[in-house]
Design an enzyme around this catalytic site. Structure first.
Site, PDB file in Angstrom:
ATOM      1  NE  ARG A   1       5.706  42.439  13.867  1.00  0.00           N
ATOM      2  CZ  ARG A   1       7.001  42.403  13.568  1.00  0.00           C
ATOM      3  NH1 ARG A   1       7.392  42.235  12.321  1.00  0.00           N
ATOM      4  NH2 ARG A   1       7.902  42.540  14.494  1.00  0.00           N
TER       5      ARG A   1
ATOM      6  CG  HIS B   1       6.545  31.044   5.886  1.00  0.00           C
ATOM      7  ND1 HIS B   1       7.189  31.523   7.004  1.00  0.00           N
ATOM      8  CD2 HIS B   1       7.348  31.354   4.830  1.00  0.00           C
ATOM      9  CE1 HIS B   1       8.323  32.089   6.632  1.00  0.00           C
ATOM     10  NE2 HIS B   1       8.453  31.997   5.319  1.00  0.00           N
TER      11      HIS B   1
ATOM     12  CE1 TYR C   1       8.506  35.932   6.664  1.00  0.00           C
ATOM     13  CE2 TYR C   1       7.265  37.962   6.950  1.00  0.00           C
ATOM     14  CZ  TYR C   1       7.685  36.923   6.148  1.00  0.00           C
ATOM     15  OH  TYR C   1       7.296  36.879   4.847  1.00  0.00           O
TER      16      TYR C   1
ATOM     17  CG  HIS D   1      12.661  33.021   7.540  1.00  0.00           C
ATOM     18  ND1 HIS D   1      12.364  34.350   7.456  1.00  0.00           N
ATOM     19  CD2 HIS D   1      12.018  32.427   6.499  1.00  0.00           C
ATOM     20  CE1 HIS D   1      11.582  34.564   6.403  1.00  0.00           C
ATOM     21  NE2 HIS D   1      11.349  33.412   5.813  1.00  0.00           N
TER      22      HIS D   1
ATOM     23  CD  GLU E   1      12.151  31.249   2.875  1.00  0.00           C
ATOM     24  OE1 GLU E   1      11.278  31.098   3.750  1.00  0.00           O
ATOM     25  OE2 GLU E   1      12.103  32.131   1.993  1.00  0.00           O
TER      26      GLU E   1
ATOM     27  CG  ASP F   1      12.852  33.243  -1.332  1.00  0.00           C
ATOM     28  OD1 ASP F   1      13.206  33.964  -2.285  1.00  0.00           O
ATOM     29  OD2 ASP F   1      11.919  33.529  -0.563  1.00  0.00           O
TER      30      ASP F   1
ATOM     31  CG  HIS G   1      15.382  34.619   0.468  1.00  0.00           C
ATOM     32  ND1 HIS G   1      14.750  33.939   1.473  1.00  0.00           N
ATOM     33  CD2 HIS G   1      14.678  35.772   0.310  1.00  0.00           C
ATOM     34  CE1 HIS G   1      13.717  34.651   1.904  1.00  0.00           C
ATOM     35  NE2 HIS G   1      13.645  35.761   1.216  1.00  0.00           N
TER      36      HIS G   1
ATOM     37  CG  HIS H   1       9.447  30.605  -0.896  1.00  0.00           C
ATOM     38  ND1 HIS H   1       9.871  30.971   0.355  1.00  0.00           N
ATOM     39  CD2 HIS H   1       8.368  29.799  -0.719  1.00  0.00           C
ATOM     40  CE1 HIS H   1       9.085  30.403   1.263  1.00  0.00           C
ATOM     41  NE2 HIS H   1       8.173  29.671   0.629  1.00  0.00           N
TER      42      HIS H   1
ATOM     43  CG  ASP I   1      14.510  38.901   2.157  1.00  0.00           C
ATOM     44  OD1 ASP I   1      13.725  38.745   1.188  1.00  0.00           O
ATOM     45  OD2 ASP I   1      14.314  38.402   3.275  1.00  0.00           O
TER      46      ASP I   1
ATOM     47  CG  HIS J   1      10.272  38.832  -1.789  1.00  0.00           C
ATOM     48  ND1 HIS J   1       9.432  37.869  -1.312  1.00  0.00           N
ATOM     49  CD2 HIS J   1      11.457  38.619  -1.173  1.00  0.00           C
ATOM     50  CE1 HIS J   1      10.077  37.121  -0.434  1.00  0.00           C
ATOM     51  NE2 HIS J   1      11.301  37.560  -0.322  1.00  0.00           N
TER      52      HIS J   1
ATOM     53  CD  GLU K   1       7.714  33.549   0.040  1.00  0.00           C
ATOM     54  OE1 GLU K   1       8.889  33.735  -0.345  1.00  0.00           O
ATOM     55  OE2 GLU K   1       7.426  33.118   1.161  1.00  0.00           O
TER      56      GLU K   1
HETATM   57 ZN    ZN Z   1      12.208  37.098   1.517  1.00  0.00          ZN
HETATM   58 FE    FE Z   2      10.586  33.047   0.885  1.00  0.00          FE
HETATM   59 FE    FE Z   3      10.125  32.967   4.136  1.00  0.00          FE
END
Ligand code: ZN
Ligand code: FE
Ligand code: FE
Length: 283
Positions: free
Chosen positions: A37, A67, A70, A107, A142, A176, A179, A211, A224, A226, A256
């Site tokens: 976060r 990574h 987000y 992202h 990504e 990904d 994605h 990913h 999105d 997973h 992931e």
């Molecule tokens: Zn995702």
């Molecule tokens: Fe990903």
């Molecule tokens: Fe990601």
């Protein structure tokens, strides 16, 4: 040999992640540079990092992926959010110099109504402000599902960002599977065509990591969500083709998927087994 790993918690430091990866049968992994976060990052312990780097060498790890949080949105309409993105990425890339030559995935962001063109412009502006000739990390865009106003759903949008980055040799892409599938690229029935399109638009030499996620939703759903490998709309057979594809098989594959440690170990084992069956029958 297949290079595969999963997302790991960085709360116990670097060496602990390397050890955890080996325990799971992995030879790569991914971690968040800070709380996902996006709060403050923990101080880096140089001794931990030195032991970690030695450990990765001893165990022949493939490149590891860091990574970004987000909450990092380089193309927000709110200048304070963009400032946070700037500070966070600049700090992350400084910290990544403890592990030189690493991969830093983020992202691209959500343009929140400003339009993808303005999104692309703002993302490139941020990268141009942060990247320096001394940066040793490769920064990965990504591929995104296209949920809401996400930038990076199409290969063309990623290409437009790359075209605007001055130090573009510092840039790469992380694909990904969930994605791109949710974005409408049919990697189940037309993997060769999708990769040819990627090559034509972006260039396969830009592709630095994968990913590996199944999807809870059908092709083009832009959701999105997973799913575990083989339990979603992509399916195990498609993943076996993906990990064995000559354009992809030397890249680090990162799971992931919604799993605990035992679940990740099982998926790693499953994919390593599928990989060795294929490579034996090809001989
Ligand atoms: Zn995702
Ligand atoms: Fe990903
Ligand atoms: Fe990601």
């Amino acid at each position: 040999m297949l290079h595969i790993g999963c997302h790991l918690s960085s709360s116990k430091g670097f060496l602990a992640m390397g050890r955890e990866a080996v325990k799971l049968g992995a030879d790569t992994f991914q971690y968040f540079t800070r709380n996902p976060r996006g709060s403050r990052a923990k101080a880096i312990d140089p001794q931990d990092v030195a032991q970690y780097r030695e450990f990765l060498q001893e165990h022949h790890f493939a490149p590891v992926v860091a990574h970004a949080p987000y909450t990092l949105n380089a193309c927000s309409a709110d200048p304070r959010v963009r400032e946070f993105a700037w500070q966070t990425m600049a700090d992350d890339l400084r910290r990544m110099e403890y592990t030189p030559g690493g991969l830093y995935n983020f992202h691209p962001g959500s343009h929140v109504g400003q339009g993808p063109q303005e999104g692309v412009r703002l993302i490139a502006e941020l990268l141009n402000g942060i990247l320096t000739p001394e940066t040793t990390a490769t920064v990965l865009l990504e591929t995104m599902a296209g949920k809401g106003s996400e930038v990076g759903r199409t290969f063309e949008e990623l290409r437009a960002i790359l075209d605007r980055v001055e130090l573009s040799e510092k840039m790469g892409v992380c694909l990904d599977t969930c994605h791109v599938f949710d974005a409408g690229y049919d990697i189940v029935n037309h993997l060769d065509e999708v990769l040819a399109e990627f090559d034509q638009v972006i260039g396969l030499s830009r592709l630095k990591a994968i990913h590996l996620n199944d999807s809870m939703n059908p092709l083009g759903s832009r959701k999105d969500r997973h799913q575990k490998i083989g339990e979603g709309y992509i399916g195990l057979e498609a993943f076996v083709r993906i990990i064995n594809h000559p354009a992809l098989n030397s890249l680090p594959f990162i799971l992931e998927t919604p799993n605990d440690a035992a679940g990740y170990a099982r998926e790693i084992q499953l994919l390593r087994a599928a990989d060795s069956i294929r490579s034996q029958s090809a001989r």
